[in-house]
Structures are given as structure tokens and as C-alpha cells.
Design a protein around this motif. Structure first.
Motif, short mmCIF file in Angstrom:
data_model
loop_
_atom_site.label_atom_id
_atom_site.label_comp_id
_atom_site.label_asym_id
_atom_site.label_seq_id
_atom_site.Cartn_x
_atom_site.Cartn_y
_atom_site.Cartn_z
N ALA A 68 -3.28 -2.89 -10.73
CA ALA A 68 -3.11 -1.82 -11.63
C ALA A 68 -1.65 -1.04 -11.51
CB ALA A 68 -3.98 -0.89 -11.46
N GLY A 69 -0.80 -1.78 -10.85
CA GLY A 69 0.65 -1.32 -10.59
C GLY A 69 0.82 -0.57 -9.50
N PHE A 70 -0.34 -0.10 -8.69
CA PHE A 70 0.20 0.60 -7.49
C PHE A 70 0.65 -0.16 -6.36
CE2 PHE A 70 -3.10 2.40 -9.95
CZ PHE A 70 -2.72 3.90 -10.18
N SER A 71 1.10 0.60 -5.49
CA SER A 71 1.68 -0.19 -4.23
C SER A 71 1.15 0.43 -2.86
CB SER A 71 3.39 0.15 -4.04
OG SER A 71 3.93 -0.39 -5.37
N PRO A 72 -0.13 -0.07 -2.83
CA PRO A 72 -0.80 0.51 -1.60
C PRO A 72 -0.40 0.06 -0.19
CG PRO A 72 -2.10 -1.31 -2.46
CD PRO A 72 -0.84 -1.15 -3.36
N GLU A 73 -0.28 1.14 0.70
CA GLU A 73 0.09 0.69 2.31
C GLU A 73 -1.23 0.97 2.80
OE1 GLU A 73 2.93 2.22 5.73
OE2 GLU A 73 3.45 2.60 3.67
N LEU A 74 -1.43 0.23 3.44
CA LEU A 74 -2.93 -0.05 4.50
C LEU A 74 -2.57 0.77 5.90
CD1 LEU A 74 -5.77 -0.73 5.18
CD2 LEU A 74 -5.01 -2.87 5.94
N LEU A 75 -3.31 1.82 6.11
CA LEU A 75 -3.03 2.56 7.43
C LEU A 75 -4.22 2.24 8.04
CD1 LEU A 75 -1.62 5.95 6.17
CD2 LEU A 75 -0.44 4.06 6.78
N ASP A 76 -4.33 1.73 9.20
CA ASP A 76 -5.42 1.13 9.85
C ASP A 76 -5.56 1.48 11.23
OD1 ASP A 76 -3.55 -0.62 10.73
OD2 ASP A 76 -4.78 -2.60 10.13
N GLY A 77 -4.73 2.14 11.72
CA GLY A 77 -4.35 2.51 13.21
C GLY A 77 -5.03 4.15 13.25
N ILE A 78 -5.64 4.73 12.59
CA ILE A 78 -5.83 6.24 12.45
C ILE A 78 -7.32 6.32 13.09
CG2 ILE A 78 -6.36 8.12 11.14
CD1 ILE A 78 -4.10 7.01 9.22
N PRO A 79 -7.52 7.01 14.27
CA PRO A 79 -9.04 7.24 14.75
C PRO A 79 -9.36 8.35 14.15
CG PRO A 79 -7.20 8.13 15.94
CD PRO A 79 -6.24 7.62 15.07
N GLY A 80 -10.64 8.22 13.69
CA GLY A 80 -11.69 9.23 13.20
C GLY A 80 -11.16 9.69 11.74
N GLU A 81 -11.59 10.87 11.44
CA GLU A 81 -11.26 11.60 10.29
C GLU A 81 -9.61 11.96 10.34
OE1 GLU A 81 -12.73 11.95 7.26
OE2 GLU A 81 -14.44 10.75 8.27
N PRO A 82 -8.82 11.62 9.34
CA PRO A 82 -7.43 11.83 9.56
C PRO A 82 -7.19 13.45 9.16
CG PRO A 82 -7.93 10.85 7.45
CD PRO A 82 -9.12 10.72 8.15
N THR A 83 -6.13 13.93 10.28
CA THR A 83 -6.03 15.44 10.21
C THR A 83 -4.78 15.57 9.50
OG1 THR A 83 -4.77 15.32 12.20
CG2 THR A 83 -6.73 15.74 12.52
#
Length: 90
Positions: A68-83
Motif C-alpha cells: 500500500a506504499g508504506f515503509s514499515p519498520e519492525l521493532l521486535d526488541g521491545i519487552p511488554g507493552e511499549p511506554t
């Protein structure tokens, strides 16, 4: 996100989406749904924990966003709910 945007966030505010996608294959509809809502294409963050990664659930989301034209960046090192601090650091 910029620091300015994060500084204006009210941690007591609760917002719900105007549209919820559910059902088989709905993750592949995310990109078109965001485009239909008027979201500008470009960068964005997709946050996934190790369980989501191990089940291979993130690839349809990333593929849909890219198509759809977006440039997603995967953030996979985040523990639990992000603050807000985690979001700022990311």
C-alpha cells in the motif's frame, strides 16, 4: 515519533480505533484500510513480540503495508507493552 509529539501525549487518555479489522486474512487488509482512511504513505513502526514473530504473524502485516506504499519498520526488541520512553528510544 518526535519528542514534541510524545511530550503532548496524555498517558491517561484512552483512544479506540474507528475501525477494527477482524477475521481470517484481516492482517493483509491493513495497508489498504490505512490508505482508505487517508493515512499518508511513508514510514511507520510495527511492534511485535517474540510470540508473534515465532508464529509468523507479522509478515502479512508488513507485506500489506509495503504493497500500500508504506515503509514499515519492525521493532521486535521491545519487552511488554511499549511506554513513551520505549517509543522515544525506538
Amino acid at each position: 515519533m518526535t519528542d514534541g509529539l510524545l511530550q503532548h501525549c496524555d498517558p491517561t487518555m484512552f483512544a479506540i480505533p474507528g475501525r477494527t479489522l477482524v477475521g481470517d486474512g484481516s492482517s493483509r487488509e491493513l495497508g489498504p484500510a490505512l490508505a482508505a482512511m487517508g493515512c499518508a504513505s511513508g514510514p511507520g513502526a510495527v511492534i511485535a513480540d517474540q510470540a508473534i514473530l515465532s508464529l509468523a504473524l507479522v509478515e502479512p502485516v508488513l507485506g500489506s503495508l509495503r504493497a500500500a506504499g508504506f515503509s514499515p519498520e519492525l521493532l521486535d526488541g521491545i519487552p511488554g507493552e511499549p511506554t513513551l520512553t520505549i517509543a522515544r528510544d525506538a
